[in-house]
Write an enzyme that holds these catalytic residues in place. Structure first.
Site, PDB file in Angstrom:
ATOM      1  CD  GLN A  71      -2.962  -1.080   2.283  1.00  0.00           C
ATOM      2  OE1 GLN A  71      -2.828  -1.863   3.214  1.00  0.00           O
ATOM      3  NE2 GLN A  71      -3.933  -0.190   2.235  1.00  0.00           N
ATOM      4  CD  GLU A 100      -4.391  -2.144   9.852  1.00  0.00           C
ATOM      5  OE1 GLU A 100      -5.512  -1.837   9.393  1.00  0.00           O
ATOM      6  OE2 GLU A 100      -3.634  -2.960   9.315  1.00  0.00           O
ATOM      7  CE  LYS A 130     -12.281   3.571   3.814  1.00  0.00           C
ATOM      8  NZ  LYS A 130     -12.757   2.169   3.915  1.00  0.00           N
ATOM      9  CG  ASN A 163      -5.428  -4.419  12.711  1.00  0.00           C
ATOM     10  OD1 ASN A 163      -4.542  -4.132  13.518  1.00  0.00           O
ATOM     11  ND2 ASN A 163      -5.168  -4.778  11.466  1.00  0.00           N
ATOM     12  CG  HIS A 212      -0.672  -5.906   5.468  1.00  0.00           C
ATOM     13  ND1 HIS A 212      -0.594  -5.239   6.665  1.00  0.00           N
ATOM     14  CD2 HIS A 212      -1.818  -5.474   4.892  1.00  0.00           C
ATOM     15  CE1 HIS A 212      -1.637  -4.434   6.803  1.00  0.00           C
ATOM     16  NE2 HIS A 212      -2.389  -4.549   5.718  1.00  0.00           N
ATOM     17  CB  SER A 272      -7.442   1.990   0.017  1.00  0.00           C
ATOM     18  OG  SER A 272      -8.316   1.183   0.754  1.00  0.00           O
ATOM     19  CD1 TRP A 273      -5.961  -3.330   1.311  1.00  0.00           C
ATOM     20  CD2 TRP A 273      -4.596  -4.232  -0.206  1.00  0.00           C
ATOM     21  NE1 TRP A 273      -4.765  -3.598   1.934  1.00  0.00           N
ATOM     22  CE2 TRP A 273      -3.916  -4.151   1.032  1.00  0.00           C
ATOM     23  CE3 TRP A 273      -3.936  -4.778  -1.313  1.00  0.00           C
ATOM     24  CZ2 TRP A 273      -2.612  -4.596   1.194  1.00  0.00           C
ATOM     25  CZ3 TRP A 273      -2.633  -5.216  -1.149  1.00  0.00           C
ATOM     26  CH2 TRP A 273      -1.983  -5.123   0.089  1.00  0.00           C
ATOM     27  CG  ASN A 311      -2.870  -7.087   8.597  1.00  0.00           C
ATOM     28  OD1 ASN A 311      -2.914  -6.452   9.650  1.00  0.00           O
ATOM     29  ND2 ASN A 311      -3.684  -6.816   7.582  1.00  0.00           N
ATOM     30  CD  GLU A 312      -7.339  -6.120   9.082  1.00  0.00           C
ATOM     31  OE1 GLU A 312      -8.015  -6.274   8.044  1.00  0.00           O
ATOM     32  OE2 GLU A 312      -7.260  -5.029   9.677  1.00  0.00           O
ATOM     33  CE1 TYR A 325      -9.313   4.268   7.605  1.00  0.00           C
ATOM     34  CE2 TYR A 325      -8.837   3.912   5.285  1.00  0.00           C
ATOM     35  CZ  TYR A 325      -9.627   3.684   6.400  1.00  0.00           C
ATOM     36  OH  TYR A 325     -10.733   2.872   6.301  1.00  0.00           O
TER      37      TYR A 325
END
Length: 476
Positions: free
Chosen positions: A25, A380, A442, A302, A122, A435-436, A165-166, A444
């Site tokens: 990213q 996160e 978007k 997160n 990630h 952002s994917w 991650n996630e 942040y």
């Protein structure tokens, strides 16, 4: 500067106060220095909506971003290693240009007083492994373990590791929501199997890390979404329990209990039956999970939003809001639940619920139900907005982001005063990033990125972050 502070006036001594990034990213530079393709490169090119180059050009500009992080009060940074910079096809001979890059990056972090917290995966599986089934192919777990072992040995300057991650975001986005490649929709077998196999990969890496006596700490990162029934009635409470099992409980059980409890599996099996799906657990899998369950040194949590649900028995449907057109998202999961709006809870342009109490609730839950989680870091949390440059040298005002972070830090500190061992907070994100499934609109970041020129501009939230960071004192 202290006049910027709102609810939260001080941070605890020794608190980790960081910014988060992810390689794909921020780095850009996807086709240089021997880097191999990820599962995203050809997919994004074919899709034609947006490209991951140059992203934030962190590959070249990391010294500037790390200096900004230091100047604005951060003492830690979350990074990820791009697997395909090290092993372009996921395995084989390491790419020395990639290895050298990460040594330079980690050295720069440490020289600027930023402790690196590093994820191995990630959302960016190598294309060569993605083509063979990604996490659904157990042979790829072997390759992930070998990659992790190489990184632990090579990057000994890193003392804080996360494996994956996630896990749920990857499985859910690939096989349920269909907005990550391979874009399957409501492939429940694929989603639950991917969750289990990711857990197995994590556990094998933790067991290896401990058995080889590597220096440092290791854990993984789950995104947790508390699920609330709305309105509160028996049918909706059961729907909330089902969705919670699929999104949170299955992974938490596997990580910290090393077993899927009977209660969890009753809910999972109800979902599998409703969707003619299955989960395969091979002999020896649960022993591996059990061995790892007590060996995680810490837990990365997160948190962005909760979900409000009502009972639902119809066919599965989904509309993903990837553009920020407020009110366009919809999600209905056969035999599980439908997502509903709680009119008392505000939402973002991407229909994400803004609910700081949810962070407090999940922190209390994890500590109560999963004591093996040990030390917790919020790895996160942040607010995505549509933002325009205020002009070179002009402060970009983002008071909504300050308010969002302030409320969530207050929630975690409340949990901390009640015995939750939460020791740090990483804002998502350090700088504006790619952002994917949303591209570039978007934002942040604490720092605004003009993606055309790669100029960095300061947001008001960076000043707030600095003011709060200035209250930090080292551990006595």
């Amino acid at each position: 500067m202290t006049t910027l502070l709102k609810r939260v006036k001080t941070l605890p001594a020794g608190f980790v106060w960081g910014g988060a990034t992810a390689a794909y990213q921020v780095e850009g530079a996807t086709q240089i220095a021997g880097k191999g393709k990820t599962m995203w490169d050809d997919y994004l090119k074919k899709q034609g909506r947006f490209a991951p180059d140059p992203a934030s050009d962190f590959y070249h500009l990391y010294p500037e971003d790390i200096e900004l992080a230091k100047l604005y009060g951060l003492n830690a940074i979350r990074l990820s290693i791009a697997w395909t910079r090290i092993f372009p096809r996921g395995a084989g001979k390491p790419n020395q240009a990639g290895v050298a890059y990460y040594h330079r990056l980690f050295k720069c972090c440490l020289a600027n007083g930023l402790t690196p917290y590093v994820s191995l995966h990630h959302f960016d599986s190598p294309q060569a492994l993605f083509e063979t089934g990604d996490w659904l192919n157990r042979n790829n777990i072997d390759k992930f373990v070998a990659y992790a072992d190489f990184c632990f040995k090579e990057f000994s300057e890193v003392k804080n590791w996360f494996t994956i991650n996630e896990l749920i975001s990857l499985a859910f986005s690939q096989y349920i929501q269909g907005n990550f490649p391979p874009n399957h929709r409501f492939d429940v077998t694929g989603a639950i199997q991917a969750q289990h196999n990711e857990l197995l990969a994590h556990a094998r890496v933790v067991n290896l890390f401990k058995s080889k006596g590597y220096s440092g700490r290791i854990g993984l990162i789950h995104v947790l979404q508390p699920i609330y029934p709305y309105p509160d009635n028996a049918a909706n409470r059961h729907a909330a329990a089902l969705e919670d099992a699929f999104m949170n409980r299955f992974l938490l059980d596997g990580t910290f209990k090393g077993a899927y409890t009977a209660e969890t599996m009753a809910l999972i099996n109800e979902i599998l039956t409703a969707n003619h799906a299955k989960l395969t657990i091979e002999p020896g899998d649960m022993e591996i999970l059990k061995q790892a369950a007590t060996q995680n040194d810490y837990f990365g949590l997160n948190y962005y939003q909760p979900t409000f649900v009502a009972a639902y028995q119809g066919e599965s449907t989904n509309v993903f809001n990837g553009t920020g057109e407020k009110g366009t998202s919809a999600f209905k999961f056969k035999g599980v639940a439908m997502h509903v709006k709680n009119p008392t809870v505000p939402t973002t342009d991407w229909d994400w619920n803004i609910y700081p109490k949810g962070l407090y609730d999940v922190l209390k839950r994890v500590t109560t139900e999963y004591p093996n989680s040990h030390t917790i870091y919020i790895t996160e949390n942040g607010l995505g907005q549509k933002e325009q440059t205020a002009g070179v040298g002009q402060l970009l005002s983002d008071d909504k982001r300050i308010d969002f972070i302030d409320q969530h830090v207050a929630a975690l500190l409340k949990a901390r005063t009640e015995g939750v061992n939460v020791q740090g907070y990483f804002v998502w994100s350090l700088q504006d990033q790619f952002s994917w499934a949303n591209g570039y609109n978007k934002r942040y970041g604490l720092f605004y990125v003009d993606f055309a020129t790669q100029a960095r501009e300061i947001k008001k939230s960076a000043l707030w972050f600095k003011a709060l960071g200035a209250t930090l004192k080292p551990n006595a």
